[in-house]
Design a protein around this motif. Structure first.
Motif, PDB file in Angstrom:
ATOM      1  N   THR A  20     -12.888  -7.079  -0.545  1.00 53.67           N
ATOM      2  CA  THR A  20     -11.671  -7.287  -1.334  1.00 53.67           C
ATOM      3  C   THR A  20     -11.341  -8.767  -1.599  1.00 53.67           C
ATOM      4  O   THR A  20     -10.305  -9.063  -2.195  1.00 53.67           O
ATOM      5  N   THR A  21     -12.208  -9.688  -1.147  1.00 51.22           N
ATOM      6  CA  THR A  21     -11.938 -11.107  -1.421  1.00 51.22           C
ATOM      7  C   THR A  21     -13.116 -11.832  -2.074  1.00 51.22           C
ATOM      8  O   THR A  21     -12.997 -12.984  -2.461  1.00 51.22           O
ATOM      9  N   GLN A  51      -8.118  -6.189  -7.416  1.00 52.13           N
ATOM     10  CA  GLN A  51      -9.298  -7.038  -7.624  1.00 52.13           C
ATOM     11  C   GLN A  51     -10.595  -6.235  -7.692  1.00 52.13           C
ATOM     12  O   GLN A  51     -11.605  -6.722  -8.177  1.00 52.13           O
ATOM     13  N   ASN A  52     -10.572  -5.001  -7.230  1.00 49.97           N
ATOM     14  CA  ASN A  52     -11.768  -4.149  -7.299  1.00 49.97           C
ATOM     15  C   ASN A  52     -11.746  -3.205  -8.502  1.00 49.97           C
ATOM     16  O   ASN A  52     -12.602  -2.332  -8.618  1.00 49.97           O
ATOM     17  N   ALA A  95      -8.916 -11.813  -6.071  1.00 46.27           N
ATOM     18  CA  ALA A  95      -8.008 -11.508  -4.963  1.00 46.27           C
ATOM     19  C   ALA A  95      -6.729 -12.340  -5.065  1.00 46.27           C
ATOM     20  O   ALA A  95      -5.643 -11.877  -4.746  1.00 46.27           O
ATOM     21  N   ASN A 107     -15.220 -11.215  -5.166  1.00 48.33           N
ATOM     22  CA  ASN A 107     -15.295 -10.285  -6.296  1.00 48.33           C
ATOM     23  C   ASN A 107     -15.712 -10.971  -7.592  1.00 48.33           C
ATOM     24  O   ASN A 107     -15.475 -12.158  -7.777  1.00 48.33           O
ATOM     25  N   ARG A 115       0.832  -1.197   0.000  1.00 46.27           N
ATOM     26  CA  ARG A 115       0.000   0.000   0.000  1.00 46.27           C
ATOM     27  C   ARG A 115       0.871   1.253   0.000  1.00 46.27           C
ATOM     28  O   ARG A 115       0.630   2.204  -0.709  1.00 46.27           O
ATOM     29  N   HIS A 122     -14.049  -4.803   5.080  1.00 47.07           N
ATOM     30  CA  HIS A 122     -12.997  -4.650   4.069  1.00 47.07           C
ATOM     31  C   HIS A 122     -12.592  -6.010   3.498  1.00 47.07           C
ATOM     32  O   HIS A 122     -12.409  -6.163   2.285  1.00 47.07           O
ATOM     33  N   LYS A 123     -12.466  -6.986   4.371  1.00 47.48           N
ATOM     34  CA  LYS A 123     -12.043  -8.336   3.964  1.00 47.48           C
ATOM     35  C   LYS A 123     -12.987  -8.902   2.900  1.00 47.48           C
ATOM     36  O   LYS A 123     -12.541  -9.469   1.896  1.00 47.48           O
ATOM     37  N   PRO A 147      -7.824  -1.602  -4.631  1.00 46.37           N
ATOM     38  CA  PRO A 147      -7.064  -2.844  -4.806  1.00 46.37           C
ATOM     39  C   PRO A 147      -7.282  -3.366  -6.233  1.00 46.37           C
ATOM     40  O   PRO A 147      -8.328  -3.109  -6.831  1.00 46.37           O
TER      41      PRO A 147
END
Ligand SMILES: Nc1nc2c(c(=O)[nH]1)N[C@H]1C(S)=C(S)[C@@H](COP(=O)(O)O)O[C@H]1N2
Ligand SMILES: [Mo]
Length: 311
Positions: free
Chosen positions: A71-72, A214-215, A87, A74, A22, A67-68, A212
């Motif tokens: 971002t996982t 993946q998003n 992810a 998707n 990050r 958040h988890k 991220p």
């Protein structure tokens, strides 16, 4: 509540590797000073807060999806069709350097660097309900600003009736493009008045940090009153057109996915009902709301249209 509330939510604990990555991203984006990057004072929370979006009155106050999960879990078929695939596999995407070409029916076509887009307008936190056509939903604190900010600067001509969004085409960075699940690149579109609506945002981050991979890094659309697939990820081109754009899902399965794709519990998907949805993290189902709960703001865009015909 029967269980104890931890002092720090699990979603706030940042593994070292994620934190370092990050920081590297923020440095690339010019958002970290050299001193800040090397001084030991930068805590994960500080790095995440670095986009410093201002709150928006258009945000929902509903509980945010952790958040988890955001971002996982998707959909990003450029990295595979499984929910875990993006992810796990989107590390091959290089979100910098990155440019977005704005072109077509406009007086001022122009190539924008993504770091210019980050500074084009004041970043806002837009906490939106998001509804996937598959029947699940989330509440996501996006970071961005109205797409209208960018459209205005392009000065669309009178012929510009639609806006087309195109995702990157590069099977090296997006290995899922080697499989013919969709016609690549992924294309989506909006009518001009939809694209100009204040709820439609050009999105550069979530949870206060850069997007991220993946998003949809580094820049995507977010259109909260339409099914998730209308919000194209990792955009490289925005084009003003006179004709309705041919969109990826419409091309793939025209009988199931129309151009408008407004969240509409009264119009069933040919293979399943759209009446209810499962909010990720919740048990059971809740009723799906017309226009995903944004009817007050957007219903007037469709006055006089038969939404069963224009699904
Ligand atoms: N380029 C591209 N954009 C895409 C998709 C995709 O497969 N490729 N999936 C869509 C679908 S079906 C959904 S539900 C959302 C998911 O966004 P999220 O993973 O950030 O929640 O992205 C949309 N945008
Ligand atoms: Mo979706």
């Amino acid at each position: 509540m029967t269980h104890r509330q931890p002092a720090i939510a699990p979603s706030e604990i940042t593994p070292r590797a994620v934190f370092e990555q990050r920081r590297a991203l923020l440095r690339q984006a010019g958002l970290l000073g050299a001193g800040m990057a090397t001084g030991g004072l930068l805590l994960p929370g500080t790095a995440r807060a670095n986009l410093a979006p201002r709150p928006s009155a258009l945000s929902t106050t509903e509980a945010r999806t952790p958040h988890k999960d955001v971002t996982t879990y998707n959909n990003f078929y450029e990295f595979g069709t499984g929910k875990d695939d993006p992810a796990e596999r989107a590390g091959t995407l290089k979100p910098r350097p990155w440019t977005v070409m704005v072109e077509g029916e406009c007086a001022k076509p122009r190539r924008w660097d993504v770091d210019e887009l980050l500074k084009l307008a004041a970043l806002e936190e837009r906490v939106y309900r998001m509804r996937c056509v598959e029947g699940w939903s989330m509440v996501i604190p996006w970071v961005g600003y109205p797409l209208s900010e960018l459209i205005r600067r392009a000065e669309p001509t009178a012929k510009a009736r639609y806006v087309e969004f195109t995702t990157l085409l590069d099977p090296k960075q997006m290995p899922g493009q080697r499989a013919a699940v969709l016609e690549w690149p992924y294309v989506e579109g909006l009518r001009m008045d939809e694209a100009m609506h204040p709820l439609a945002i050009l999105c550069l981050g979530l949870y206060g940090e850069l997007l991220p991979n993946q998003n949809g890094a580094p820049v995507r659309m977010v259109v909260p009153w339409k099914y998730g697939f209308k919000s194209a990820k990792s955009i490289v081109r925005i084009r003003f057109t006179e004709a309705e754009p041919r969109t990826a899902w419409n091309k793939a399965i025209p009988g199931e996915y129309g151009f408008y794709s407004n969240v509409n519990p009264n119009v069933d998907h040919p293979r399943w009902s759209q009446r209810r949805e499962r909010r990720i993290g919740e048990f059971g189902k809740r009723d799906t709301l017309m226009f995903n709960g944004y009817a007050e703001q957007v219903a007037s865009l469709y006055a006089g249209m038969d939404l069963r015909k224009f699904f």
